[in-house]
Design a protein around this motif. Structure first.
Motif, short mmCIF file in Angstrom:
data_model
loop_
_atom_site.label_atom_id
_atom_site.label_comp_id
_atom_site.label_asym_id
_atom_site.label_seq_id
_atom_site.Cartn_x
_atom_site.Cartn_y
_atom_site.Cartn_z
N UNK A 180 38.26 40.87 53.52
CA UNK A 180 37.12 40.68 53.47
C UNK A 180 36.69 42.21 52.57
N UNK A 181 36.88 42.78 53.50
CA UNK A 181 36.37 44.38 52.73
C UNK A 181 37.23 44.87 51.60
N UNK A 182 38.65 44.29 51.17
CA UNK A 182 38.68 44.59 49.79
C UNK A 182 38.25 43.46 49.33
N UNK A 189 32.43 45.54 43.98
CA UNK A 189 31.34 46.09 43.58
C UNK A 189 31.83 47.02 42.10
N UNK A 190 33.39 47.14 42.40
CA UNK A 190 33.66 47.93 40.62
C UNK A 190 33.44 46.98 39.56
N UNK A 191 33.83 45.24 39.65
CA UNK A 191 33.15 44.99 39.04
C UNK A 191 31.65 45.00 38.37
N UNK A 249 36.28 35.76 48.67
CA UNK A 249 37.10 35.36 49.71
C UNK A 249 38.18 34.24 50.07
N UNK A 250 37.32 33.88 49.74
CA UNK A 250 38.15 32.25 49.66
C UNK A 250 39.42 31.69 48.82
N UNK A 251 38.62 32.46 47.76
CA UNK A 251 39.93 32.11 46.73
C UNK A 251 40.93 32.87 47.36
#
Length: 288
Positions: A151-153, A159-161, A98-100
């Motif tokens: 954050x949701x994205x 999860x996909x990764x 998220x921070x990135x």
């Protein structure tokens, strides 16, 4: 004269503001700093006539301050509250992701900046003092919605990764647990499509193993899906991948992860040149 008092009980924020406000490019501006029982106050006095410019500079500095000191804490709170089921390691990875995203995606940064800036500008035009903690907690609804959405994205991508690498790991274990049924296969990769040939340059049918599928895409039945499934059935000792157009994408990276040291990348051999001519591909550089 206009005076704005900024209140905080965080010494680092106070030091940050004193340093930044002392360097602002605006004449007739004076600073004072007073400490009380609960808060330290930074008071900025403006004696000039360009009041609107004073507010713009003040809001810019405070916006950057909020992004620097509060964003990570707010993001961590969103993850802890909405995604409490992740363990500490996964939560930390999501936070880092998220921070990135927040720091390096210019569109998102501008959206966050604008939401905070507008809220500050509206507030400071009606008030002479601001408690930073209270302002962040209760006056930044739009900004927090931006954080929550992104954050949701990040969680979805995580999860996909994670599922992708777990799946790749299973296939890798499968490949290493079985004996190879062929020595060498060549995979010609051009325009994101795959062709398999054997060491005698005969095309290997990818449809012969459909009913023994160990992998097929959930989204589409592309040639790459069938190719991977065939490779998992034939399990070559060596897989020569010919990148005809010198393009290495996610599918090629997936093969490298699954088959590891069996994979050999080629950009310039007889096979590459034949398929390059066939597909009218011109390259400016050869690889060996």
């Amino acid at each position: 004269m206009k005076s704005i008092c900024i209140k905080s009980n965080n010494k680092y924020i106070i030091d940050y503001l004193l340093k930044d406000f002392s360097n602002i490019n605006l004449d007739s501006t004076y600073l004072s700093n007073n400490s009380f029982k609960i808060y330290d106050n930074v008071i900025i006095h403006y004696l000039g006539n360009n009041i609107d410019n004073f507010y713009k500079i003040l809001c810019d500095e405070l916006t950057k301050c909020i992004l620097f000191f509060y964003e990570k804490k707010l993001t961590k709170k969103i993850i802890s509250y909405n995604y409490f089921y992740f363990n500490d390691i996964d939560s930390k990875q999501i936070l880092d992701n998220c921070i990135d995203l927040f720091n390096f995606d210019e569109a998102i940064y501008n959206e966050k900046y604008t939401a905070i800036y507008n809220a500050l500008y509206s507030y400071l035009n009606e008030h002479h003092s601001i408690v930073l903690n209270g302002f962040v907690n209760f006056r930044l609804k739009d900004y927090k919605e931006i954080l929550d959405y992104n954050v949701d994205i990040c969680v979805s991508n995580f999860l996909i990764e994670k599922e992708y690498f777990e799946f790749i790991n299973l296939l890798h274990l499968y490949v290493n647990s079985k004996e190879s049924s062929t020595n060498v296969l060549h995979l010609i990769y051009v325009n994101k499509e795959s062709i398999l040939i054997d060491d005698n340059k005969n095309i290997v049918s990818t449809e012969d193993h459909i009913f023994d599928a160990k992998y097929l895409s959930d989204i589409s039945f592309s040639s790459n899906d069938y190719c991977l499934n065939t490779l998992l059935n034939l399990l070559p000792e060596r897989l020569n991948i010919h990148l005809v157009d010198n393009y290495e994408d996610e599918f090629i990276n997936t093969l490298k992860l699954i088959f590891e040291n069996r994979v050999h990348i080629c950009n310039d051999c007889d096979i590459c040149r034949v398929y390059r001519i066939t597909n009218n591909i011109v390259t400016t550089k050869s690889y060996k």
